[in-house]
Design a protein around this motif. Structure first.
Motif, mmCIF file in Angstrom:
data_model
loop_
_atom_site.group_PDB
_atom_site.id
_atom_site.type_symbol
_atom_site.label_atom_id
_atom_site.label_comp_id
_atom_site.label_asym_id
_atom_site.label_seq_id
_atom_site.Cartn_x
_atom_site.Cartn_y
_atom_site.Cartn_z
ATOM 1 N N SER A 232 18.052 47.437 -1.376
ATOM 2 C CA SER A 232 19.116 48.018 -2.215
ATOM 3 C C SER A 232 19.625 49.309 -1.588
ATOM 4 O O SER A 232 20.839 49.576 -1.575
ATOM 5 C CB SER A 232 18.595 48.277 -3.625
ATOM 6 N N TYR B 12 26.169 41.325 -3.947
ATOM 7 C CA TYR B 12 26.047 41.624 -5.377
ATOM 8 C C TYR B 12 27.254 41.060 -6.140
ATOM 9 O O TYR B 12 27.108 40.434 -7.193
ATOM 10 C CB TYR B 12 25.996 43.134 -5.608
ATOM 11 N N SER C 66 16.064 43.895 -7.721
ATOM 12 C CA SER C 66 15.780 45.001 -8.630
ATOM 13 C C SER C 66 15.023 44.506 -9.856
ATOM 14 O O SER C 66 15.319 43.422 -10.376
ATOM 15 C CB SER C 66 17.083 45.673 -9.094
#
Length: 260
Positions: free
Chosen positions: A183, A68, A53
């Motif tokens: 994502s 993550y 990101s």
């Protein structure tokens, strides 16, 4: 304020005090939290861009909620942080819940904006379709951004806050297409953490027009987290920190004051 690269993550760190980890959502970045910094001056605020990101590069392995959480655990370890408060938005709230369940002695509180435990099954194919579309490149990301501006902000935001619409659009359009696609795939595969195990104070904030985290769904979620408190903002969609920054700051200040 300077962006650092730590364990493969682009991170902004500001202030002193207890550590506060801020986790953005899908299409977000460290700047998801910039409008709220005035309410966080008592903390050491740690704002990473999640892998893939904004300014953070992709990992070698495909993105996932567990991945993550592992990256954020490694970040906190690299910074020597033993305990941490957490604020999160959207996809980031799923990561935050897993982080809290995985690290019950480390996570001290949760402030969750636009929270969800996992996408509903009916939404997963659409999220995967968005991942496929994102791989079409810059033009595809523009189309995705325009759809998100239309569908994920409130009527009041559309009518009276054109700068917020531009900010949401820019946040999504600035995402690397492959990073955004992965994502989306991580979100589509997300499973609920066992949130009944969360034993820290939790604030759950959503908007009355949030289609991702509808107030009724958030109420069910709050009932599963002992001692949590739900707040619903009028005239607000899913981009809570952009659409209602003053209200977010007020609720954060109230929440953090209650922890002292």
């Amino acid at each position: 304020m300077a962006t650092q690269l730590i364990r493969g993550l682009a991170v902004e760190i500001d202030g002193d005090g207890d550590a506060l980890l801020c986790i953005h959502g899908l299409g977000g970045s460290s700047n998801t939290w910039t409008p709220l910094l005035a309410a966080l001056s008592d903390f050491k605020v740690i704002r990473p861009d999640l892998p893939g990101s904004a300014r953070s590069p992709l990992l070698q392995e495909p993105l996932s909620i567990e991945g993550y959480a592992l990256q954020l655990e490694a970040l906190l370890s690299a910074l020597g942080i033993k305990t941490v408060h957490v604020a999160a938005h959207s996809l980031g709230t799923i990561v935050a819940q897993h982080l809290a369940v995985r690290n019950p002695a480390k996570v001290k509180s949760l402030a969750l904006f636009g929270p969800l435990v996992a996408p509903p099954d009916a939404a997963r194919p659409n999220i995967l379709a968005r991942a496929a579309a994102a791989r079409g490149g810059v033009a595809a990301m523009q189309e995705i951004a325009d759809a998100i501006v239309k569908g994920a902000t409130s009527r009041e935001t559309k009518a009276g806050q054109p700068a917020v619409l531009a900010l949401v659009r820019e946040s999504v359009m600035r995402q690397p297409p492959e990073g955004y696609a992965q994502s989306c795939e991580a979100l589509a595969a997300a499973q609920s953490a066992e949130i009944e195990q969360i034993g820290v104070p939790a604030l759950l904030v959503t908007g009355d027009q949030d289609g991702v985290a509808p107030p009724a769904n958030v109420a069910v979620m709050a009932a599963r987290i002992a001692g949590s408190r739900q707040v619903v903002f009028d005239g607000c969609g899913h981009w809570t920190t952009f659409e209602k920054p003053q209200r977010c700051m007020q609720e954060l200040e109230r929440f953090h004051a209650s922890l002292r």
